[in-house]
Design a protein around this motif. Structure first.
Motif, PDB file in Angstrom:
ATOM      1  N   LYS A 139       2.617 -23.678 -50.770  1.00  0.00           N
ATOM      2  CA  LYS A 139       2.035 -24.321 -49.594  1.00  0.00           C
ATOM      3  C   LYS A 139       3.073 -24.482 -48.486  1.00  0.00           C
ATOM      4  CE  LYS A 139      -1.770 -26.867 -51.776  1.00  0.00           C
ATOM      5  NZ  LYS A 139      -2.320 -28.218 -52.087  1.00  0.00           N
ATOM      6  N   SER A 140       4.284 -24.855 -48.877  1.00  0.00           N
ATOM      7  CA  SER A 140       5.351 -24.975 -47.875  1.00  0.00           C
ATOM      8  C   SER A 140       5.644 -23.633 -47.234  1.00  0.00           C
ATOM      9  CB  SER A 140       6.621 -25.541 -48.527  1.00  0.00           C
ATOM     10  OG  SER A 140       6.451 -26.886 -48.937  1.00  0.00           O
ATOM     11  N   LEU A 141       5.688 -22.578 -48.048  1.00  0.00           N
ATOM     12  CA  LEU A 141       5.932 -21.239 -47.516  1.00  0.00           C
ATOM     13  C   LEU A 141       4.813 -20.808 -46.566  1.00  0.00           C
ATOM     14  CD1 LEU A 141       7.278 -19.396 -50.683  1.00  0.00           C
ATOM     15  CD2 LEU A 141       8.536 -19.775 -48.555  1.00  0.00           C
ATOM     16  N   LYS A 142       3.592 -21.188 -46.889  1.00  0.00           N
ATOM     17  CA  LYS A 142       2.466 -20.847 -46.028  1.00  0.00           C
ATOM     18  C   LYS A 142       2.625 -21.485 -44.654  1.00  0.00           C
ATOM     19  CE  LYS A 142      -2.577 -21.249 -45.701  1.00  0.00           C
ATOM     20  NZ  LYS A 142      -3.813 -21.763 -46.356  1.00  0.00           N
ATOM     21  N   LEU A 143       2.997 -22.763 -44.635  1.00  0.00           N
ATOM     22  CA  LEU A 143       3.181 -23.431 -43.348  1.00  0.00           C
ATOM     23  C   LEU A 143       4.371 -22.839 -42.595  1.00  0.00           C
ATOM     24  CD1 LEU A 143       2.748 -27.070 -42.377  1.00  0.00           C
ATOM     25  CD2 LEU A 143       4.933 -25.993 -41.844  1.00  0.00           C
ATOM     26  N   LEU A 144       5.470 -22.551 -43.315  1.00  0.00           N
ATOM     27  CA  LEU A 144       6.638 -21.945 -42.667  1.00  0.00           C
ATOM     28  C   LEU A 144       6.267 -20.605 -42.038  1.00  0.00           C
ATOM     29  CD1 LEU A 144       9.444 -22.698 -45.299  1.00  0.00           C
ATOM     30  CD2 LEU A 144       9.290 -23.622 -42.984  1.00  0.00           C
ATOM     31  N   ALA A 145       5.478 -19.816 -42.736  1.00  0.00           N
ATOM     32  CA  ALA A 145       5.065 -18.511 -42.205  1.00  0.00           C
ATOM     33  C   ALA A 145       4.209 -18.672 -40.961  1.00  0.00           C
ATOM     34  CB  ALA A 145       4.303 -17.731 -43.282  1.00  0.00           C
TER      35      ALA A 145
ATOM     36  N   ILE B 299      14.187 -17.091 -40.559  1.00  0.00           N
ATOM     37  CA  ILE B 299      13.815 -15.920 -41.367  1.00  0.00           C
ATOM     38  C   ILE B 299      14.580 -15.927 -42.687  1.00  0.00           C
ATOM     39  CG2 ILE B 299      13.991 -13.404 -41.509  1.00  0.00           C
ATOM     40  CD1 ILE B 299      13.384 -13.305 -38.512  1.00  0.00           C
ATOM     41  N   ASP B 300      15.881 -16.200 -42.611  1.00  0.00           N
ATOM     42  CA  ASP B 300      16.707 -16.239 -43.833  1.00  0.00           C
ATOM     43  C   ASP B 300      16.202 -17.314 -44.790  1.00  0.00           C
ATOM     44  OD1 ASP B 300      18.251 -14.208 -42.826  1.00  0.00           O
ATOM     45  OD2 ASP B 300      19.911 -15.497 -42.203  1.00  0.00           O
ATOM     46  N   THR B 301      15.837 -18.486 -44.238  1.00  0.00           N
ATOM     47  CA  THR B 301      15.339 -19.584 -45.076  1.00  0.00           C
ATOM     48  C   THR B 301      14.056 -19.185 -45.783  1.00  0.00           C
ATOM     49  OG1 THR B 301      16.346 -21.308 -43.709  1.00  0.00           O
ATOM     50  CG2 THR B 301      14.436 -21.948 -45.038  1.00  0.00           C
ATOM     51  N   TYR B 302      13.127 -18.590 -45.043  1.00  0.00           N
ATOM     52  CA  TYR B 302      11.848 -18.174 -45.635  1.00  0.00           C
ATOM     53  C   TYR B 302      12.080 -17.153 -46.748  1.00  0.00           C
ATOM     54  CZ  TYR B 302       7.103 -16.369 -46.049  1.00  0.00           C
ATOM     55  OH  TYR B 302       5.881 -15.987 -46.534  1.00  0.00           O
ATOM     56  N   ARG B 303      12.919 -16.170 -46.480  1.00  0.00           N
ATOM     57  CA  ARG B 303      13.179 -15.133 -47.479  1.00  0.00           C
ATOM     58  C   ARG B 303      13.884 -15.708 -48.711  1.00  0.00           C
ATOM     59  NH1 ARG B 303      15.170 -10.429 -43.210  1.00  0.00           N
ATOM     60  NH2 ARG B 303      13.093  -9.460 -42.900  1.00  0.00           N
ATOM     61  N   ARG B 304      14.817 -16.635 -48.483  1.00  0.00           N
ATOM     62  CA  ARG B 304      15.562 -17.208 -49.612  1.00  0.00           C
ATOM     63  C   ARG B 304      14.638 -18.024 -50.522  1.00  0.00           C
ATOM     64  NH1 ARG B 304      18.600 -20.101 -46.982  1.00  0.00           N
ATOM     65  NH2 ARG B 304      17.831 -22.198 -47.457  1.00  0.00           N
ATOM     66  N   ILE B 305      13.794 -18.864 -49.914  1.00  0.00           N
ATOM     67  CA  ILE B 305      12.876 -19.684 -50.720  1.00  0.00           C
ATOM     68  C   ILE B 305      11.890 -18.789 -51.471  1.00  0.00           C
ATOM     69  CG2 ILE B 305      11.026 -21.401 -50.599  1.00  0.00           C
ATOM     70  CD1 ILE B 305      12.512 -22.675 -48.255  1.00  0.00           C
ATOM     71  N   SER B 306      11.377 -17.759 -50.798  1.00  0.00           N
ATOM     72  CA  SER B 306      10.438 -16.838 -51.448  1.00  0.00           C
ATOM     73  C   SER B 306      11.087 -16.150 -52.638  1.00  0.00           C
ATOM     74  CB  SER B 306       9.953 -15.785 -50.446  1.00  0.00           C
ATOM     75  OG  SER B 306       9.249 -16.371 -49.384  1.00  0.00           O
TER      76      SER B 306
ATOM     77  N   LYS C 174      12.349 -28.082 -45.338  1.00  0.00           N
ATOM     78  CA  LYS C 174      12.246 -27.038 -44.324  1.00  0.00           C
ATOM     79  C   LYS C 174      10.860 -27.033 -43.683  1.00  0.00           C
ATOM     80  CE  LYS C 174      16.416 -25.598 -44.791  1.00  0.00           C
ATOM     81  NZ  LYS C 174      17.404 -25.884 -43.707  1.00  0.00           N
ATOM     82  N   GLU C 175       9.850 -27.392 -44.465  1.00  0.00           N
ATOM     83  CA  GLU C 175       8.498 -27.481 -43.922  1.00  0.00           C
ATOM     84  C   GLU C 175       8.440 -28.549 -42.824  1.00  0.00           C
ATOM     85  OE1 GLU C 175       4.144 -29.111 -45.381  1.00  0.00           O
ATOM     86  OE2 GLU C 175       5.542 -28.317 -46.875  1.00  0.00           O
TER      87      GLU C 175
ATOM     88  N   LEU D  48       9.158 -29.454 -36.254  1.00  0.00           N
ATOM     89  CA  LEU D  48       9.909 -29.864 -35.062  1.00  0.00           C
ATOM     90  C   LEU D  48      10.069 -28.666 -34.139  1.00  0.00           C
ATOM     91  CD1 LEU D  48      12.672 -32.029 -36.792  1.00  0.00           C
ATOM     92  CD2 LEU D  48      10.605 -32.828 -35.673  1.00  0.00           C
ATOM     93  N   ASN D  49       8.965 -28.187 -33.630  1.00  0.00           N
ATOM     94  CA  ASN D  49       8.994 -26.975 -32.812  1.00  0.00           C
ATOM     95  C   ASN D  49       8.573 -27.246 -31.378  1.00  0.00           C
ATOM     96  OD1 ASN D  49       6.310 -27.464 -33.293  1.00  0.00           O
ATOM     97  ND2 ASN D  49       5.785 -25.344 -33.788  1.00  0.00           N
ATOM     98  N   GLY D  50       8.581 -28.508 -30.976  1.00  0.00           N
ATOM     99  CA  GLY D  50       8.262 -28.843 -29.596  1.00  0.00           C
ATOM    100  C   GLY D  50       9.369 -28.409 -28.654  1.00  0.00           C
ATOM    101  N   GLU D  51       9.047 -28.393 -27.391  1.00  0.00           N
ATOM    102  CA  GLU D  51       9.970 -27.885 -26.377  1.00  0.00           C
ATOM    103  C   GLU D  51      11.319 -28.591 -26.399  1.00  0.00           C
ATOM    104  OE1 GLU D  51      10.074 -27.793 -21.501  1.00  0.00           O
ATOM    105  OE2 GLU D  51       8.163 -27.491 -22.528  1.00  0.00           O
ATOM    106  N   ALA D  52      11.325 -29.902 -26.648  1.00  0.00           N
ATOM    107  CA  ALA D  52      12.566 -30.676 -26.588  1.00  0.00           C
ATOM    108  C   ALA D  52      12.945 -31.271 -27.938  1.00  0.00           C
ATOM    109  CB  ALA D  52      12.445 -31.786 -25.552  1.00  0.00           C
ATOM    110  N   ASP D  53      12.280 -30.857 -29.022  1.00  0.00           N
ATOM    111  CA  ASP D  53      12.521 -31.487 -30.317  1.00  0.00           C
ATOM    112  C   ASP D  53      13.972 -31.376 -30.770  1.00  0.00           C
ATOM    113  OD1 ASP D  53       9.960 -32.345 -30.502  1.00  0.00           O
ATOM    114  OD2 ASP D  53       9.315 -30.928 -32.026  1.00  0.00           O
ATOM    115  N   GLY D  54      14.644 -30.301 -30.393  1.00  0.00           N
ATOM    116  CA  GLY D  54      16.019 -30.114 -30.824  1.00  0.00           C
ATOM    117  C   GLY D  54      17.038 -30.921 -30.043  1.00  0.00           C
TER     118      GLY D  54
END
Length: 375
Positions: free
Chosen positions: A14-20, A65-72, A111-112, A117-123
């Motif tokens: 489920k976490s991978l699905k949301l990350l994707a 991308i590296d995180t998604y591939r590593r967890i998978s 990571k999920e 945290l993908n908003g314009e100023a979240d970082g």
């Protein structure tokens, strides 16, 4: 495979699905290739600001991308090890792989949340203000408790906390305080804390030991970096200087060094009272730029907020959380329903659960569990 292990695998999937979904996995590798090609362009650094933004965006995408591939891969490897161990009757291999899967699940869950945290100023770094409500000493003390909670939270996550301004209460606590909190995704994590916080307790300031209800408001807005242009004409602001108050002795300014800036079109007022007048003016202007940027973000998110309001959720400017210390102990978020009886832990800065629950709400006000149930 044991039921518990199957549940762990399902959680990781489920976490991978949301990350994707957040990463838009079908196009992500191609977008990374395009960015790499742009970086190799010799003319890129003729525009340093554009180049720096591209480098940051490229690194962020590459890490995702590296995180998604590593967890998978770790999920696949450990499932295969469990199946191998079960086939050969090797309990040690199964136990080790199950322990590894639990660690992968924890990483995937973290990571999920970060992917949300993908908003314009979240970082960005963030400003956080706490203001006591009506109620004199009682609310001023509650404001001080809230301020301490956020400082403890920030420091426990390795963030830097800088005091920007502070107005003490007449007898105890604070009337208002402003901090600049610096660190990765500081605004993204704290933005959901904006709103009114309610405290119910036996007042330590009441000789009759009666139960009191106090309110304090929290405002969070992002530090505006060089990539965001906020133009503030001189005609739109009024700058006043004044003598700041403090705890007494060497902490009291003897000159009118504190700065108050009023933005005339909006009525926004920002202050800085901790440094020299020149530094205070710069700090106050930065805070004003941040407030105006937050105003723009709020306008863009007006439709989202309207959907929350329509569902009966507490809006950002309304009561969002209740802290009850007597007659029972409970902290409950009114937007998500997340609650805990560990009131002391919360007041000592353990508020990650509340932030995570709020981040997990989508624009329609559904939790991830509710959204998954509809899939």
């Amino acid at each position: 495979m044991r039921a518990e292990t199957e549940a762990t695998v399902e959680s990781i999937e489920k976490s991978l699905k949301l990350l994707a979904q957040r990463l838009d996995w079908t196009t992500a590798p191609h977008r990374l290739e395009e960015m790499n090609a742009m970086i190799e362009d010799g003319d890129l650094w003729s525009d340093p600001a554009r180049a720096q933004k591209l480098m940051r965006d490229r690194q962020k995408l590459s890490d995702a991308i590296d995180t998604y591939r590593r967890i998978s891969q770790e999920l696949k490897d450990n499932v295969e090890l469990i199946e191998l161990g079960e086939a050969e009757g090797d309990g040690e291999i199964v136990a080790d792989a199950e322990a590894s899967l639990k660690a992968v699940a924890e990483t995937a869950a973290q990571k999920e949340l970060e992917a949300l945290l993908n908003g314009e100023a979240d970082g960005n770094d963030t400003y956080l203000e706490v203001h006591a409500g009506a109620g004199g000493t009682e609310s001023a003390d509650w404001a001080a408790m809230l301020a301490r909670m956020y400082v403890r939270w920030a420091e426990s996550h390795g963030y830097t906390v800088e005091l920007v301004s502070e107005t003490p209460g007449e007898e105890a606590g604070i009337r208002s305080v402003a901090y600049k909190i610096s660190g990765p995704n500081a605004y993204g994590w704290l933005k959901s804390e904006s709103g009114v916080h309610r405290l119910v307790r036996i007042s330590p300031f009441d000789s009759a030991a009666r139960r009191h209800t106090s309110f304090s408001s929290v405002w969070v807005y992002p530090v505006v970096d060089d990539n965001i242009e906020i133009d503030i004409p001189d005609r739109d602001i009024r700058i006043d200087t004044y003598r700041s108050s403090g705890a007494g002795g060497q902490h009291v300014n003897t000159t009118d060094s504190a700065v108050r800036i009023t933005h005339l079109p909006t009525g926004i007022v920002v202050t800085s009272s901790m440094k020299s007048q020149h530094q205070n003016r710069e700090a106050a202007m930065n805070a004003l730029r941040a407030r105006l940027y937050q105003l723009e973000l709020d306008r863009r998110n007006a439709a989202i907020n309207a959907q929350h309001d329509a569902k009966g959720d507490a809006g950002w400017g309304n009561q969002i959380r209740s802290y009850v210390l007597q007659p029972y102990q409970m902290v409950k978020d009114l937007r998500t329903g997340h609650e805990t009886s560990d009131t002391q832990g919360v007041l000592d800065g353990d508020i990650d659960g509340f932030m995570a629950a709020t981040l997990a709400l989508d624009v329609a006000g559904k939790s991830r569990a509710e959204a998954n149930a509809e899939d």
